[in-house]
Design a protein around this motif. Structure first.
Motif, PDB file in Angstrom:
ATOM      1  N   LEU A  10      55.275  96.430  48.711  1.00  0.00           N
ATOM      2  CA  LEU A  10      54.241  95.798  49.539  1.00  0.00           C
ATOM      3  C   LEU A  10      54.202  96.427  50.924  1.00  0.00           C
ATOM      4  CD1 LEU A  10      54.661  92.032  48.633  1.00  0.00           C
ATOM      5  CD2 LEU A  10      52.889  93.593  47.911  1.00  0.00           C
ATOM      6  N   GLY A  11      55.405  96.622  51.510  1.00  0.00           N
ATOM      7  CA  GLY A  11      55.446  97.195  52.860  1.00  0.00           C
ATOM      8  C   GLY A  11      54.876  98.586  52.898  1.00  0.00           C
ATOM      9  N   CYS A  13      52.712  99.906  50.856  1.00  0.00           N
ATOM     10  CA  CYS A  13      51.256  99.863  50.669  1.00  0.00           C
ATOM     11  C   CYS A  13      50.573  99.547  52.001  1.00  0.00           C
ATOM     12  CB  CYS A  13      50.879  98.817  49.631  1.00  0.00           C
ATOM     13  SG  CYS A  13      51.103  99.383  47.953  1.00  0.00           S
ATOM     14  N   ALA A  14      51.134  98.573  52.740  1.00  0.00           N
ATOM     15  CA  ALA A  14      50.515  98.220  54.025  1.00  0.00           C
ATOM     16  C   ALA A  14      50.605  99.385  54.996  1.00  0.00           C
ATOM     17  CB  ALA A  14      51.196  96.993  54.608  1.00  0.00           C
ATOM     18  N   ALA A  17      48.072 101.995  54.038  1.00  0.00           N
ATOM     19  CA  ALA A  17      46.709 101.601  54.390  1.00  0.00           C
ATOM     20  C   ALA A  17      46.477 101.794  55.882  1.00  0.00           C
ATOM     21  CB  ALA A  17      46.465 100.145  53.996  1.00  0.00           C
ATOM     22  N   GLY A  18      47.471 101.403  56.673  1.00  0.00           N
ATOM     23  CA  GLY A  18      47.314 101.558  58.124  1.00  0.00           C
ATOM     24  C   GLY A  18      47.197 102.999  58.524  1.00  0.00           C
ATOM     25  N   ILE A  78      45.452  97.990  49.722  1.00  0.00           N
ATOM     26  CA  ILE A  78      45.800  96.611  50.051  1.00  0.00           C
ATOM     27  C   ILE A  78      45.519  95.670  48.889  1.00  0.00           C
ATOM     28  CG2 ILE A  78      45.143  94.660  51.493  1.00  0.00           C
ATOM     29  CD1 ILE A  78      44.897  96.518  53.795  1.00  0.00           C
TER      30      ILE A  78
END
Lengths: 94, 296
Positions: A10-11, A13-14, A17-18, A78
């Motif tokens: 999850l981290g 992926c974030a 995306a950023g 996301i």
């Protein structure tokens, strides 16, 4: 152990995306240039305002494309990618 | 000023009803099918049903249903605007319809040249479909253009048109146009394939980003008003005051302006790509040669 792995997914992926949205810099600079030149052109020839504005909007929309690619990648990272990656992880553990 | 006969008015009312009914039907479907959930979530189109297919199940989603409803609505809008049209019409909507047709025709001939005069209805159809699809979000519906499948379909249609007009001078000429210079052939093929992809992503990314930003702003304003007015007693404390009206200002840009601009740009790019890929001079030379050969 599985919780840590899912947390890493999850981290990351974030983070991805950023950092994908750094691409927003390019269209920003490009469109700023286009609008500046259009303002100059209108100042020089006020009678051609309609044509200049239409062409500028058209060019802006095309310059935006790279930014939108980054946006699509960020949205996929996301909303779509975490579930896929977690499914793959759980399937490999099984 | 002539009087409208009773039959004329009845047909008019039927057309207006048929314009409104598809939208109401979509709203009804949305209300019935939306699952109960807490708070605001960002999700794709609702899936109404699944049709079993050999390779993969075919999903009937909200986007497809909405785009069909928009098509029906536009069809009856056109019928309504041109109802009883004839030389020397006396109704305002006939004048509007004539202006629209003339504008599209002059735009098409101006951008594509005389040869592509017949493209005006197609361009007008793409413009209307795209614009009205984006405006569906004003009714609280899922705009079909924010689904990549719908816009991808249009982009593939345009790609087929482009390829058709490039192949008008024969397949050999089409293959030659890639290998110019020879070493650049792979890059040219990639850029040819990238055309529909970029067209689809541009349109869908713009509309989708607008709706995502709108939802994020609404959520943030809800939290903010909860922080500010949360101390008030009872109903006043729970009600998100800041969420009233403020997201609508953003929606004017993202839903109305951006949607209409993207429709215009999609139509414009269609015209430019189709007319740009077509080697008109070569085609006319070939035509002349063929005619000369036929005479001999």
């Amino acid at each position: 152990m599985l919780e840590i792995a899912i947390g890493i997914i999850l981290g990351c992926c974030a983070l991805g995306a950023g950092s994908a949205m750094i691409a927003g810099i390019g269209p920003g600079i490009g469109e700023g240039n286009a609008v500046a030149k259009a303002c100059e052109a209108i100042g020089r020839q006020p009678e051609s305002k309609g044509d200049v504005t239409t062409t500028m909007l058209m060019g802006c929309a095309i310059a935006e494309t790279t930014g939108l690619y980054a946006l699509v990648i960020a949205i996929l990272l996301i909303f779509v990618a975490p579930q896929r990656f977690i499914d793959i992880l759980i399937n490999t553990i099984k | 000023m002539r009087e409208k006969s009773r039959r004329f008015i009845a047909v008019d009312i039927f057309y207006i009803l048929m314009m409104a009914l598809p939208i109401l039907f979509s709203i009804f479907l949305k209300v019935v099918m939306t699952p109960v959930k807490e708070g605001i979530v960002i999700s794709g189109a609702l899936i109404f049903m699944e049709v079993p297919m050999p390779v993969q199940n075919l999903l009937i989603t909200e986007a497809q249903v909405n785009s069909l409803m928009v098509m029906i609505s536009i069809l009856f809008l056109c019928l309504y605007m041109t109802h009883g049209i004839k030389n020397g019409s006396w109704l305002k909507r006939h004048t509007i319809a004539e202006i629209l047709v003339e504008k599209t025709q002059s735009m098409t001939t101006g951008n594509m040249g005389e040869y592509f005069k017949g493209f005006a209805p197609f361009i007008a159809a793409i413009l209307a479909l795209s614009a009205f699809s984006s405006l569906m979000s004003l009714f609280g519906l899922y705009p079909p253009t924010s689904d990549v499948n719908i816009v991808g379909g249009w982009a593939i249609l345009v790609f087929v048109l482009i390829t058709h007009y490039k192949m008008k001078c024969g397949i050999v000429q089409y293959a030659k146009s890639f290998a110019n210079p020879v070493l650049m052939a792979p890059l040219n093929i990639i850029s040819e394939v990238a055309t529909p992809v970029s067209m689809a992503f541009r349109h869908y990314g713009n509309v989708l980003s607008g709706s995502v930003i709108g939802v994020l702003l609404a959520t943030g304003l809800g939290g903010l008003s909860n922080m500010i007015f949360g101390a008030l007693p009872g109903f006043l404390g729970d009600f998100p005051f800041l969420r009233v009206g403020i997201p609508a200002i953003l929606s004017i840009y993202f839903d109305v302006f951006s949607g209409l601009l993207q429709a215009y740009i999609f139509a414009m790019l269609t015209m430019l790509y189709v007319s740009g890929g077509f080697p008109l001079e070569l085609y006319e030379q070939r035509k002349l040669k063929k005619r000369a050969r036929a005479k001999i």
